[in-house]
Write a protein that holds these residues in place. Structure first.
Motif: not given
Length: 126
Positions: A6-14, A22-26
């Motif tokens: 997963e990626s893209g999380g962080g601190l954001v404001h209301v 979400c990148v899948a592999s395998g």
């Protein structure tokens, strides 16, 4: 085995929006359903939305209905989650998961949701 990142999380404001990826592999052919979950420390993990990788059908839970959109790009083996109008109660660790059979991968059980990412933290500040 399916590996999810997963990626893209962080601190954001209301009130702001956020896009998670979400990148899948395998052995991606072993999963035709992907879902997003979230969990706050001390609380149960909650399924938010799921998507069929076969026909693109989606399902979102009532608690986020109208504020989230799940989509996929099969060519990139990627599933996205857009969250709009973020609230402080959306603060959580967000996990991507995969399994076989839509919408059953939203159950979160070992049998139906065998593959999990490490999670990405989303913090909504007021």
């Amino acid at each position: 085995q399916v590996h999810l990142v997963e990626s893209g999380g962080g601190l954001v404001h209301v009130g702001e929006s956020l896009n998670l990826s979400c990148v899948a592999s395998g052995d991606t052919s072993s999963a035709n359903c992907m879902a997003w979950f979230r969990q706050v420390p001390g609380k149960e993990r909650e399924a938010i939305a799921g998507i069929s990788l076969t026909d693109g059908a989606t399902h979102s839970v009532d608690s986020v209905l109208g504020r989230v959109a799940i989509s996929r790009d099969n060519a990139k083996n990627t599933v996205y989650l857009q969250i709009h109008s973020l609230k402080p109660e959306d603060t959580a660790m967000y996990y991507c998961a995969a399994g076989r059979g839509f919408p059953f991968c939203m159950l979160g059980t070992p049998a139906k949701t065998p593959y999990w990412g490490q999670g990405t933290q989303v913090t909504v500040s007021s």
